[in-house]
Design a protein around this motif. Structure first.
Motif, short mmCIF file in Angstrom:
data_model
loop_
_atom_site.label_atom_id
_atom_site.label_comp_id
_atom_site.label_asym_id
_atom_site.label_seq_id
_atom_site.Cartn_x
_atom_site.Cartn_y
_atom_site.Cartn_z
N LYS A 158 48.47 36.83 44.95
CA LYS A 158 47.51 36.91 44.05
C LYS A 158 47.43 35.14 43.48
CE LYS A 158 49.35 39.80 41.54
NZ LYS A 158 49.68 40.69 40.36
N LEU A 275 50.14 43.94 43.84
CA LEU A 275 48.82 43.55 44.33
C LEU A 275 47.75 44.21 43.55
CD1 LEU A 275 49.20 42.59 48.38
CD2 LEU A 275 48.23 40.98 46.30
N ASP A 276 48.05 45.52 43.18
CA ASP A 276 47.05 46.22 42.62
C ASP A 276 46.48 45.75 41.02
OD1 ASP A 276 49.24 47.48 41.71
OD2 ASP A 276 48.97 49.48 42.49
N VAL A 277 47.64 45.01 40.61
CA VAL A 277 47.28 44.67 39.30
C VAL A 277 46.68 43.18 39.42
CG1 VAL A 277 48.33 43.58 37.06
CG2 VAL A 277 49.41 45.78 38.37
N PRO A 278 45.61 42.94 38.98
CA PRO A 278 44.83 41.84 39.36
C PRO A 278 45.16 40.50 38.86
CG PRO A 278 43.47 43.12 37.82
CD PRO A 278 44.59 44.12 38.22
N TYR A 279 46.05 40.64 37.67
CA TYR A 279 46.31 39.42 37.03
C TYR A 279 47.86 39.19 37.42
CZ TYR A 279 47.57 43.19 33.67
OH TYR A 279 47.66 44.53 33.12
N THR A 280 48.21 37.76 37.34
CA THR A 280 49.43 37.46 38.00
C THR A 280 50.63 37.73 36.66
OG1 THR A 280 49.14 35.32 37.20
CG2 THR A 280 48.81 35.66 39.48
N ARG A 301 45.91 37.59 29.53
CA ARG A 301 46.23 37.84 30.89
C ARG A 301 45.70 36.67 31.66
NH1 ARG A 301 43.65 42.42 28.69
NH2 ARG A 301 45.02 44.24 28.54
N PHE A 303 44.83 34.92 35.41
CA PHE A 303 44.30 35.31 36.90
C PHE A 303 44.14 34.09 37.64
CE2 PHE A 303 42.64 38.38 33.90
CZ PHE A 303 42.53 39.65 34.28
N LYS A 305 42.44 32.08 40.79
CA LYS A 305 41.68 32.07 41.78
C LYS A 305 41.22 30.68 42.40
CE LYS A 305 37.28 31.23 39.57
NZ LYS A 305 36.90 30.20 39.88
#
Length: 369
Positions: A158, A275-280, A301, A303, A305
């Motif tokens: 992620k 991985l199924d949690v979008p934020y780190t 939260r 994230f 990218k």
């Protein structure tokens, strides 16, 4: 006659150069930054509603073994004694992190002593890996597949946006694995956060009549530097050269801010490894302070990218294509007279605050025109 100095960037690199040169009384100094504030990614500000000191671009905990750097930075403000004790959410369970004896015993449901745990993990690790070729091999050779998949793989994918097999092994060498109950993320002697924030520290560094600070002032190739005797550039290398050899790879982060009453998660930072949690991770800023009487709380939260043209670059990826482009940019830098490139963006290196400050102190000591 005083020499004219331009410093591009009002983060720690630029602020240290400006502060040190101002003490010589030989220069007129202009510090410019494209943002509306000083401090770069370390910028902090007090939230007017909650009175909580917020790290606007993610948490920064100062840590160093360099006493000279520690003494230098503390001349500009008082630091608290914050210790970064991260927790990690893996498969719905909260563990101590970085991986330590508590993590190992909890995860494997055992009660091992330090020596027993060391032997236990030694049996788990992939001993066929003699010299790791990438991040994943480094992890498997250090801790084995169980711990890697539970705590490292998802978070890394992620954060970096690619499979860990594509990342250099050196990234993981910064992650400690301990066979005791020490859950301090850093192993440095001196640690803490400025009580009034990093922006206050940098404001004090720039508080000299020979220094003029210009915010909301972007720098690009069309900027006229003819009136300056030297330019210190702390922005990104590729943008300086209008991306002529391509854009260097960075990861950036974005945040979703939330507010609530009381205490949201009970800790400053909790990582999310799945991985199924979008934020780190989620960071709750009240816990970076020594104060405990905040009625409300703010949490972000985070994230990760890929960095686009208008994003703020955070972490240099330094993959194969990046290094090839970097070599071309560095050859052009060598041809630039009266310019010094420094800092994380100016050299395309991952650098903690202590290294940024140490490098700027060294450059300022050796600078003469």
């Amino acid at each position: 006659m005083l020499k004219n100095i331009l410093i591009v960037g009002a983060g720690f690199s630029g602020a240290v150069i400006a502060e040190r040169l101002s003490k010589t009384k030989k220069y007129n100094i202009v510090v410019m930054d494209k943002r509306c504030h000083i401090g770069g990614n370390c910028h902090t500000e007090v939230d007017p509603e909650t009175k909580i000191l917020v790290h606007k671009y993610g948490p920064h905990i100062f840590n160093t073994n360099n006493l000279d750097v520690w003494n230098y930075i503390r001349t500009f403000g008082t630091f608290n004694n914050f210790t970064n004790r991260i927790k990690v959410n893996s498969r719905g369970t909260i563990y101590s992190f970085p991986i330590n004896l508590h993590t190992i015993n909890q995860f494997f449901n055992v009660s091992l002593s330090p020596s027993e745990a060391a032997q236990f993990i030694d049996q788990k690790r992939d001993k066929s890996i003699i010299e790791a070729r990438n991040f994943e091999e480094q992890a498997l050779g250090m801790i084995g597949r169980d711990l890697y998949e539970a705590f490292i793989y998802g978070y890394t994918k992620k954060q970096w946006g690619c499979d860990p097999e594509r990342l250099p092994a050196s990234i993981l060498k910064r992650l400690p694995v301990r066979f005791n109950y020490n859950d301090n993320y850093y192993d440095k002697i001196y640690q803490g956060i400025p009580q009034k924030g990093y922006s206050n520290i940098i404001e004090n560094m720039l508080d000299d009549k020979s220094i003029r600070v210009l915010t909301d002032t972007p720098f690009d190739s069309s900027f006229d530097v003819s009136s300056f005797d030297h330019v210190f550039y702390t922005g990104s290398i590729d943008s300086f050269f209008d991306y002529k050899y391509g854009k260097l790879g960075y990861r950036t982060v974005t945040f979703e801010e939330e507010r609530t009453i009381g205490d949201y998660q009970g800790n400053a930072v909790i990582n999310y490894a799945d991985l199924d949690v979008p934020y780190t991770r989620i960071h709750e800023h009240k816990h970076f302070s020594q104060k405990t009487n905040f009625k409300k709380t703010i949490y972000f939260r985070e994230f990760s990218k890929e960095t686009e043209i208008h994003d703020e670059p955070y972490y240099p990826k330094r993959l194969k294509d990046d290094k090839e482009a970097l070599e071309k940019y560095q050859k052009d830098i060598e041809k630039k007279q009266n310019f010094t490139f420094l800092g994380r963006l100016g050299t395309y290196r991952y650098m903690d605050m202590e290294l940024v400050i140490s490098e700027a102190l060294r450059i300022s000591r050796n600078f003469k025109i």
